[in-house]
Design an enzyme around this catalytic site. Structure first.
Site, PDB file in Angstrom:
ATOM      1  N   PRO A   2       0.841  -1.190   0.000  1.00 40.35           N
ATOM      2  CA  PRO A   2       0.000   0.000   0.000  1.00 40.35           C
ATOM      3  C   PRO A   2       0.885   1.251   0.000  1.00 40.35           C
ATOM      4  CG  PRO A   2      -0.784  -1.546   1.640  1.00 40.35           C
ATOM      5  CD  PRO A   2       0.559  -2.035   1.169  1.00 40.35           C
ATOM      6  N   LYS A  34      -3.000  -5.197   5.262  1.00 44.16           N
ATOM      7  CA  LYS A  34      -1.625  -5.569   4.907  1.00 44.16           C
ATOM      8  C   LYS A  34      -0.702  -5.226   6.074  1.00 44.16           C
ATOM      9  CE  LYS A  34      -2.929  -6.430   0.631  1.00 44.16           C
ATOM     10  NZ  LYS A  34      -2.686  -5.971  -0.677  1.00 44.16           N
ATOM     11  N   ILE A  66      -2.119  -3.337  -4.017  1.00 37.95           N
ATOM     12  CA  ILE A  66      -2.482  -4.585  -4.692  1.00 37.95           C
ATOM     13  C   ILE A  66      -3.756  -5.101  -4.035  1.00 37.95           C
ATOM     14  CG2 ILE A  66      -1.797  -6.985  -5.081  1.00 37.95           C
ATOM     15  CD1 ILE A  66       1.131  -5.961  -5.038  1.00 37.95           C
TER      16      ILE A  66
END
Length: 115
Positions: A2, A34, A66
């Protein structure tokens, strides 16, 4: 993976910058699910910017990750807007956020990609 880049008209003190970076990093980790060790955050304060014809306090953020979902984007928008209002007195209607869901094979790290 991120990544959050924040540009704002707000001038940031030497004490504010590290605190805000820390808050943004934790926000991104929490909202994307994440590990924070993969989160990168950048702040550019005191920028010359104009929104809606005036230079009242404002911010523009680029948020990339992602596997970013629309639900995560909405949650980040809400959380980031609250944080910017609390920390820099920037109203939510003076914040634009651009979200990008990047394919793993197009995100490089450690000499390779995630895909």
């Amino acid at each position: 993976m991120p990544y959050l880049k924040l540009s704002t008209t707000a001038s940031l003190s030497d004490e504010q910058s590290p605190q805000l970076l820390d808050q943004l990093s934790k926000l991104m980790a929490q909202q994307t699910g994440k590990p924070e060790r993969y989160v990168m955050v950048q702040i550019e304060g005191g920028k010359a910017m104009l929104f809606a014809g005036n230079n009242q306090p404002l911010a523009y953020a680029e948020c990339k990750s992602i596997g970013l979902t629309t639900a995560q984007a909405k949650a980040i928008s809400s959380s980031l807007s609250r944080l910017l209002n609390d920390a820099l007195q920037i109203p939510a209607d003076r914040v634009y956020i651009e979200f990008s869901n990047c394919p793993a094979e197009y995100w490089g790290w450690n000499g390779s990609t995630f895909g």
